[in-house]
Design a protein around this motif. Structure first.
Motif, PDB file in Angstrom:
ATOM      1  N   ASP A 231       0.845  -1.201   0.000  1.00  0.00           N
ATOM      2  CA  ASP A 231       0.000   0.000   0.000  1.00  0.00           C
ATOM      3  C   ASP A 231       0.879   1.250   0.000  1.00  0.00           C
ATOM      4  O   ASP A 231       1.356   1.690   1.046  1.00  0.00           O
ATOM      5  N   ARG A 232       1.113   1.826  -1.170  1.00  0.00           N
ATOM      6  CA  ARG A 232       1.956   3.028  -1.300  1.00  0.00           C
ATOM      7  C   ARG A 232       1.356   4.219  -0.544  1.00  0.00           C
ATOM      8  O   ARG A 232       2.069   5.166  -0.204  1.00  0.00           O
ATOM      9  N   ASN A 233       0.050   4.199  -0.308  1.00  0.00           N
ATOM     10  CA  ASN A 233      -0.610   5.348   0.324  1.00  0.00           C
ATOM     11  C   ASN A 233      -0.033   5.676   1.692  1.00  0.00           C
ATOM     12  O   ASN A 233       0.019   6.833   2.101  1.00  0.00           O
ATOM     13  N   GLU A 234       0.417   4.630   2.429  1.00  0.00           N
ATOM     14  CA  GLU A 234       0.952   4.883   3.768  1.00  0.00           C
ATOM     15  C   GLU A 234       2.248   5.684   3.696  1.00  0.00           C
ATOM     16  O   GLU A 234       2.463   6.596   4.496  1.00  0.00           O
TER      17      GLU A 234
ATOM     18  N   GLU B 239       3.110   7.738   1.288  1.00  0.00           N
ATOM     19  CA  GLU B 239       2.742   9.093   0.862  1.00  0.00           C
ATOM     20  C   GLU B 239       2.163   9.905   2.022  1.00  0.00           C
ATOM     21  O   GLU B 239       2.439  11.099   2.164  1.00  0.00           O
ATOM     22  N   LYS B 240       1.399   9.252   2.884  1.00  0.00           N
ATOM     23  CA  LYS B 240       0.827   9.924   4.066  1.00  0.00           C
ATOM     24  C   LYS B 240       1.946  10.390   5.007  1.00  0.00           C
ATOM     25  O   LYS B 240       1.917  11.521   5.525  1.00  0.00           O
TER      26      LYS B 240
ATOM     27  N   ARG C  30       3.832  13.400   3.605  1.00  0.00           N
ATOM     28  CA  ARG C  30       3.081  14.661   3.805  1.00  0.00           C
ATOM     29  C   ARG C  30       3.261  15.175   5.234  1.00  0.00           C
ATOM     30  O   ARG C  30       3.443  16.379   5.463  1.00  0.00           O
TER      31      ARG C  30
END
Length: 394
Positions: free
Chosen positions: A360-363, A365-366, A369
């Motif tokens: 899960d690349r989203n973690e 990226e989070k 940020r």
């Protein structure tokens, strides 16, 4: 002020000292002598305003790693270094260092004298800075720096009781290490203070922006920068974790390991044996490791123990999230789930977290940020340092 160091080989303590010297060199009301026993490539990075005093040949050789002396191919130096290895084992390091210190130039009297290196217990050669400051320096105030967890690093209680008796202050690089030392030697608890490492933030960002000759692809890039040492840094578990990830059909990553050390050859061979060269690469020592960190999606630290590892803060300065084992001060650097992930020490836990993140690349990226919205600062560390050294703002 006098600061005493063992050598300026590539290492975390050496790098933290250079960073501290850069901060201190900005203070116009401080005159600094640096007595360094040995040599090393990082010596050229010491600020020009610092007065460097180097040890004589024998002291330089005893405090230079045998691997470095061997690489020089100077037969006489190799012979002298080997003879010291024999003498130290026969007579003890304290006796040998004492005889060498007596031959060194007598230094002036100081307001503050700092022993900056851990005198590693049980090690024959990573010794001497405490002994020198204690027995051979005249100063109004004497300070010893500790860069690791004294309990997990197996400091000898009786030896430390004698070693730190004549120091006015004992500086630990994290609150966790300070608390551990107070439990370890409660009779010296009133001497213990915390001073976080300071960082040349702008310089790190500039060095991090240097371009790497790497093929860009869609893989998630992991990086580890460390001494290639299986005992404390545990780099040997990286091939095993990578192999397990690949077997579980996680193949969207490349793990780069930057550094040199005694176990580089054996780990390189293990990578070959497992056939995972497409997923993990050991690139050796780099004079500038920052572009590797900057260009990576995640920094991974798998150490058995640490004090306050500089490389975590350097990663955050460069905007790279961190996955780290839960050493004593981990929560002082990482806000779990925000700028990084803190995991247990066992191989399975590290594998589990990487497996989850790589799916899960989203973690990532989070976390990136969060880091960009909470920029790293030296404010606390500078305040601590000035307090210890009694530096008044002009």
């Amino acid at each position: 002020m006098l600061i005493v160091a063992q050598n300026f080989q590539v290492g975390g303590i050496q790098r933290s000292l250079i960073n501290m010297l850069e901060i201190l060199s900005e203070e116009s009301n401080i005159d600094i002598d640096l007595f360094v026993f040995g040599d090393g490539p990082l010596l050229k990075e010491v600020p020009k305003s610092i007065n460097i005093i180097q040890g004589k040949r024998s002291l330089r050789l005893i405090t230079t790693p045998m691997s470095v002396v061997n690489k020089s191919k100077k037969v006489l130096d190799i012979f002298i270094r080997i003879s010291f290895m024999v003498k130290v084992r026969l007579r003890g390091s304290k006796t040998i260092y004492q005889s060498l210190f007596k031959k060194e130039k007598r230094l002036k009297k100081y307001d503050i004298a700092i022993s900056y290196f851990n005198d590693v217990p049980g090690n024959y050669f990573n010794q001497g800075t405490n002994q020198y400051v204690d027995e051979f320096v005249k100063a109004k105030k004497k300070v010893a720096w500790i860069h690791t967890d004294p309990v997990i690093a197996n400091f000898d209680k009786n030896e430390c009781k004698l070693k730190y008796k004549n120091f006015d202050q004992i500086v630990c690089v994290s609150n966790a290490c300070s608390n551990k030392f107070k439990e370890f030697l409660p009779e010296y608890a009133n001497k213990v203070e915390t001073v976080y490492n300071v960082f040349p933030i702008n310089k790190i960002k500039i060095l991090g922006s240097e371009k790497l000759n790497q093929i860009k692809d869609n893989k998630i890039s992991l990086v580890t920068v460390a001494r290639i040492d299986n005992t404390t840094k545990r780099i040997n578990i990286i091939p095993e974790i990578v192999n397990k990830l690949v077997k579980n059909n996680i193949k969207n990553f490349k793990w780069t390991v930057v550094g040199d050390g005694p176990d580089l050859v054996s780990i390189t061979e293990r990578v070959k044996d497992l056939g995972i060269g497409n997923y993990v690469e050991l690139v050796g020592n780099k004079s500038n490791p920052y572009p590797y960190i900057k260009s990576s999606s995640l920094f991974v630290l798998v150490s058995k123990f640490e004090g306050y590892p500089m490389v975590i803060c350097e990663s955050l300065i460069l905007g790279t999230p961190v996955l780290t084992t839960n050493f004593a001060a981990a929560s002082e650097q990482i806000s779990n789930g925000d700028n990084g992930i803190i995991t247990s020490f066992d191989e399975d836990s590290i594998f589990y977290e990487l497996h989850r993140i790589l799916k899960d690349r989203n973690e990532i990226e989070k976390m990136e940020r969060y880091i960009s919205n909470n920029l790293y600062s030296n404010t606390v560390a500078k305040k601590q340092l000035k307090s210890i050294l009694e530096i008044k703002d002009e």
